[in-house]
Design a protein around this motif. Structure first.
Motif, mmCIF file in Angstrom:
data_model
loop_
_atom_site.group_PDB
_atom_site.id
_atom_site.type_symbol
_atom_site.label_atom_id
_atom_site.label_comp_id
_atom_site.label_asym_id
_atom_site.label_seq_id
_atom_site.Cartn_x
_atom_site.Cartn_y
_atom_site.Cartn_z
ATOM 1 N N GLU A 100 -7.046 1.098 8.856
ATOM 2 C CA GLU A 100 -7.764 -0.164 9.077
ATOM 3 C C GLU A 100 -7.097 -1.318 8.329
ATOM 4 N N GLU A 101 -6.533 -1.041 7.156
ATOM 5 C CA GLU A 101 -5.801 -2.107 6.451
ATOM 6 C C GLU A 101 -4.621 -2.568 7.296
ATOM 7 N N PHE A 102 -3.959 -1.590 7.910
ATOM 8 C CA PHE A 102 -2.827 -1.915 8.790
ATOM 9 C C PHE A 102 -3.290 -2.752 9.988
ATOM 10 N N THR A 103 -4.373 -2.312 10.614
ATOM 11 C CA THR A 103 -4.891 -3.029 11.784
ATOM 12 C C THR A 103 -5.316 -4.447 11.410
ATOM 13 N N ASN A 104 -5.960 -4.581 10.258
ATOM 14 C CA ASN A 104 -6.392 -5.909 9.798
ATOM 15 C C ASN A 104 -5.207 -6.837 9.565
#
Ligand SMILES: [Fe+2]
Ligand SMILES: [Fe+2]
Length: 161
Positions: A100-104
């Motif tokens: 999710e950090e990557f997606t954000n």
């Protein structure tokens, strides 16, 4: 030309969301706690919707829609492999936090692009969903609500009323 690069960018966002759906499938299979499963399932549904909404814009612009299959060759969702090889709720959540950090970050970067009117508002809405996802998962990794649930059950009648 600008049009073409917009479609390419929409497709890479849609692929990222499709990869996220695959990562959620792997994570949900590792998690037994109902509270966590329910949340992860909500987030998975958001990602499916992101793929569908992005695909609609891609097709309006004459582009090829992205399938819901994760692109395992891609480096985007590194935690996908981690989730499938690790056991347990906490490990799954830590892997999903990385995803999710990557997606954000990807959505944040995407917002810097000069989108045509109508596209930008979708990217912005998706980005707000991503922020909700990463915020919940980060808090869950920190507070481990499933342990508290277990503790409450174990303490039983002593604690009640
Ligand atoms: Fe998404
Ligand atoms: Fe997400």
């Amino acid at each position: 030309m600008a049009e073409k690069s917009e479609v390419a960018k929409l497709r890479s966002l849609a692929q990222l969301d499709a990869d996220a759906v695959g990562a959620y499938d792997a994570a949900i299979a590792r998690v037994n706690e109902p509270l966590v499963r329910e949340r992860l399932n909500d987030f998975r549904v958001d990602h499916v919707r992101h793929v569908q909404d992005l695909n609609a814009l891609i097709q309006q612009r004459g582009g090829e829609p992205v399938g819901l299959r994760p692109d395992l060759k891609g480096t985007a969702m590194k935690g996908l492999t981690a989730v499938t090889s690790m056991m347990g709720t906490e490990a799954a959540l830590v892997a999903m936090l990385g995803n999710e950090e990557f997606t954000n970050r990807a959505y944040e970067l995407a917002l810097q692009f000069d989108w045509s009117p109508g596209v930008r508002s979708l990217i912005q809405r998706n980005r707000e969903d991503e922020f909700r996802h990463v915020t919940w998962i980060r808090a869950a990794v920190r507070t481990r609500p499933w342990l508290r649930e277990g503790a409450k059950a174990a303490e039983g009648s002593d604690i009640q009323a």
